[in-house]
Write a protein that holds these residues in place. Structure first.
Motif, PDB file in Angstrom:
ATOM      1  N   LYS A 172       2.801  -7.592   0.093  1.00 38.40           N
ATOM      2  CA  LYS A 172       1.830  -7.000   1.002  1.00 38.40           C
ATOM      3  C   LYS A 172       2.181  -7.363   2.441  1.00 38.40           C
ATOM      4  CE  LYS A 172      -1.856  -6.917  -2.421  1.00 38.40           C
ATOM      5  NZ  LYS A 172      -3.267  -7.217  -2.738  1.00 38.40           N
ATOM      6  N   ASN A 214       3.576   1.688   3.017  1.00 35.90           N
ATOM      7  CA  ASN A 214       2.990   2.586   2.021  1.00 35.90           C
ATOM      8  C   ASN A 214       1.576   2.163   1.617  1.00 35.90           C
ATOM      9  OD1 ASN A 214       5.275   4.216   1.955  1.00 35.90           O
ATOM     10  ND2 ASN A 214       6.266   2.939   0.394  1.00 35.90           N
ATOM     11  N   ASN A 215       1.388   0.863   1.444  1.00 35.81           N
ATOM     12  CA  ASN A 215       0.077   0.372   1.055  1.00 35.81           C
ATOM     13  C   ASN A 215      -0.714  -0.066   2.279  1.00 35.81           C
ATOM     14  OD1 ASN A 215       0.715   0.703  -1.688  1.00 35.81           O
ATOM     15  ND2 ASN A 215       1.718  -1.301  -1.753  1.00 35.81           N
ATOM     16  N   GLN A 216      -2.001  -0.180   2.114  1.00 39.03           N
ATOM     17  CA  GLN A 216      -2.847  -0.654   3.211  1.00 39.03           C
ATOM     18  C   GLN A 216      -2.420  -2.068   3.608  1.00 39.03           C
ATOM     19  OE1 GLN A 216      -6.951  -1.707   2.313  1.00 39.03           O
ATOM     20  NE2 GLN A 216      -7.641  -0.612   4.139  1.00 39.03           N
ATOM     21  N   GLU A 241       3.488  -7.816  -6.285  1.00 38.23           N
ATOM     22  CA  GLU A 241       3.314  -6.809  -5.245  1.00 38.23           C
ATOM     23  C   GLU A 241       3.367  -7.451  -3.866  1.00 38.23           C
ATOM     24  OE1 GLU A 241       0.007  -3.527  -3.682  1.00 38.23           O
ATOM     25  OE2 GLU A 241      -0.462  -4.868  -5.352  1.00 38.23           O
TER      26      GLU A 241
END
Length: 600
Positions: free
Chosen positions: A238, A336-338, A236
């Protein structure tokens, strides 16, 4: 011969023989003399052995310092050959031999016998344990670190855009084992009883004082390395937001934010995104929505817009980072993610990166180096261009390229050099980091990368934060000096108790009055050449602060008490502020100072 004559001869013979009483005394005296001689010889021999052990241990300490100095010099000179050969350095073999001899001597029959004697035996056992610990450290523990590190020094961690983690993973278990052994050895030494003989106790205390922080630091470093490795190898990806600030227009935490960018980590990659001018985020409007901040900063005169440019007026970096993340996620560049966190740097730290990783060329043809970056980005650029767009572009290009140079040339030497400079620059607030990941944030806290006002009662700190109150870049010419004088309370660290100090802050406008007319308006501002600022003075947590002779207003912000005032210093002049500071009764160390970073 008659019977009487015979008796007379026997009597005369008996008179010539020594008395039994006298004979026993002579025998006892002779035995005692022999025992004394034997004890003397044994004592002298034991004394010589003790001196020998002391000399051997001192020699080992000297040799260890030589190895450390050699490593430091090699790192500074990027001498890979020397670093790679450290694990097989002849000095190590000499250290092993000397510690082995010292251990053998201290465990021979003489010292084993002495270890059972009341009182004295306790000190002998301490020395026996210390000599064994020294031998274990040199023979078993040190190689657990030197061998893998020697194998890493010439490895490249970046290949074809991918992070090559295999070299790190290959030595991770050996480094972890070495750390466990060091922790165990340190724990055993900490449990040793206090020695009665002064020199033995000094040696024990000295060893504990050095080993305890070393073992903790190594454990923390390995935990950090393992977690960062885990993040980088995670499938993933980040996002970390990058904030470029300029201390030429100073705020509490750092300077005005000129641009925001991003980089992604994960899937064995570190990828740089683009930087975007603060003007692209200004349209989002007010980000800081705090009545307290409005009163403190805009109560006398309205200057601060509380948009992305002003979020650094808060001295608590975790709050600053959250404002920046909110702005990023409200923009066209949201993810999309924090976001994983926010990394903020200023030109002073960027200059250090450039010094370590290579020069950067700007779009206007000027070469930015490890000697001129801070001056160019905070002052020289405004003489070269009056275009805000060009200025913001150059800021972004230089910062992005500096980070690119690190990523593209990532290797152990680069990592070591950067790791060495971060603590000092973090302490001065030239680099800060906050993460939404709890474990990564713990690493940031351990490295003092997330500074805050009033952070500890036991380790008291006064906060002195300056905020530019005029659209200018005059803080390039600002110099601050802080003196701290203790007037009451415990003098030594480690002793709990309230302490009182006189703290003096001197702020100088170093601009030559004769050159004011030569400055671009973007530097000199609306009141040409003036340092027009807002000063916030925070008491240490659990303590108090009072101004001596200056007018300040008492305020509260985010539940923390502070004093505020405004000042306007003309070119070539200075202002001085004096405070009486009283710490919490829980304080265990002396007072330190946290302040806004300076441009040079």
């Amino acid at each position: 011969m008659s019977e009487h004559a015979a008796e007379r001869r026997v009597g005369q013979h008996l008179k010539t023989l020594p008395c039994k009483k006298h004979t026993g005394a002579w025998i006892t005296l002779t035995v005692l003399m022999l025992l004394l001689i034997a004890l003397g010889v044994w004592g002298y021999h034991t004394y010589r052995q003790a001196r020998y052990v002391m000399a051997q241990e001192q020699s080992v300490m000297t040799q260890a310092k030589k190895i450390t100095d050699k490593a430091k010099i090699a790192v500074k000179a990027q001498d890979l050959v020397t670093l790679k050969a450290l694990a097989k350095d002849p000095t190590l073999e000499q250290m092993k031999t000397e510690t082995a001899h010292a251990q053998a001597v201290m465990h021979n029959r003489n010292w084993t016998f002495l270890s059972h004697i009341p009182v004295l035996g306790n000190d002998v056992k301490v020395v026996q344990h210390l000599t064994s610990a020294a031998h274990d450290a040199v023979s078993d523990i040190l190689p657990q670190f030197l061998n893998p590190l020697s194998s890493l020094v010439d490895q490249k961690w970046q290949e074809n855009g991918q992070i090559n983690l295999q070299p790190l993973l290959a030595v991770e278990s050996q480094l972890t084992q070495g750390s466990k052994q060091l922790n165990s050895l340190t724990s055993d030494i900490q449990k040793l009883p206090h020695a009665r003989i002064g020199k033995i106790e000094q040696a024990r205390v000295k060893l504990v004082t050095k080993l305890v922080p070393l073992s903790r630091q190594i454990s923390k470093s390995l935990d950090s390395l393992q977690y960062v490795t885990k993040l980088l190898s995670s499938p993933e990806e980040k996002t970390i937001i990058l904030a470029s600030a300029t201390t030429a227009e100073i705020h509490s935490s750092n300077g005005l934010i000129g641009s925001l960018g991003n980089m992604t980590v994960g899937n064995n990659k570190i990828q740089m995104g683009e930087f975007h001018s603060n003007s692209e985020f200004e349209s989002l409007g007010k980000i800081m929505d705090s009545p307290e901040a409005e009163r403190i900063f805009n109560g006398d005169e309205h200057y601060y817009s509380m948009d992305i440019r002003d979020v650094t007026i808060d001295p608590d970096y975790d709050k600053v980072a959250k404002h920046i993340m909110n702005a990023w996620q409200a923009s066209a560049y949201r993810v999309n993610n924090q976001p994983l966190g926010v990394l903020m740097v200023d030109p002073v730290f960027v200059q250090e990166l450039i010094k370590l990783t290579g020069n950067v060329s700007t779009p206007i043809g000027i070469q930015v180096t490890g000697d001129n970056a801070a001056a160019f980005l905070q002052n020289g650029i405004y003489f070269e261009s009056t275009s805000n767009k060009v200025q913001d572009t150059i800021f972004g290009v230089v910062t992005a390229q500096a980070v690119h140079n690190i990523v593209d040339n990532l290797n152990p030497m680069t990592a070591i050099k950067i790791a060495k400079v971060i603590p000092d620059f973090a302490k001065q607030r030239h680099i800060s980091f906050y993460s939404t990941d709890p474990q990564l944030q713990k690493i940031a806290e351990d490295m003092n990368l997330t500074p805050r006002a009033q952070s500890s009662e036991t380790k008291p700190q006064i906060g002195l934060y300056v905020n530019s109150n005029m659209a200018s870049k005059m803080d390039y010419y600002e110099q601050r000096n802080v003196s701290v004088q203790q007037t009451a309370g415990p003098q030594q660290d480690g002793v709990t108790g309230q302490r009182t100090y006189t703290v003096t802050l001197t702020i100088q406008n170093t601009l030559d009055p004769a050159t004011v007319g030569n400055l671009p308006i973007y530097i000199s501002g609306g009141e040409a050449g003036h340092l027009k600022e807002l000063l916030l003075a925070y008491a240490p947590q659990g303590g108090t602060i009072a101004s001596q002779g200056n007018e300040f207003v008492q305020e509260t912000w985010n539940g923390k008490s502070l004093l505020r005032t405004r000042f306007n210093i003309l070119p070539g002049q200075q202002a001085t502020y004096t405070f009486q500071v009283i710490t919490s009764p829980k304080a265990t160390t002396g007072l330190t100072v946290d302040q806004s970073p300076m441009a040079r």
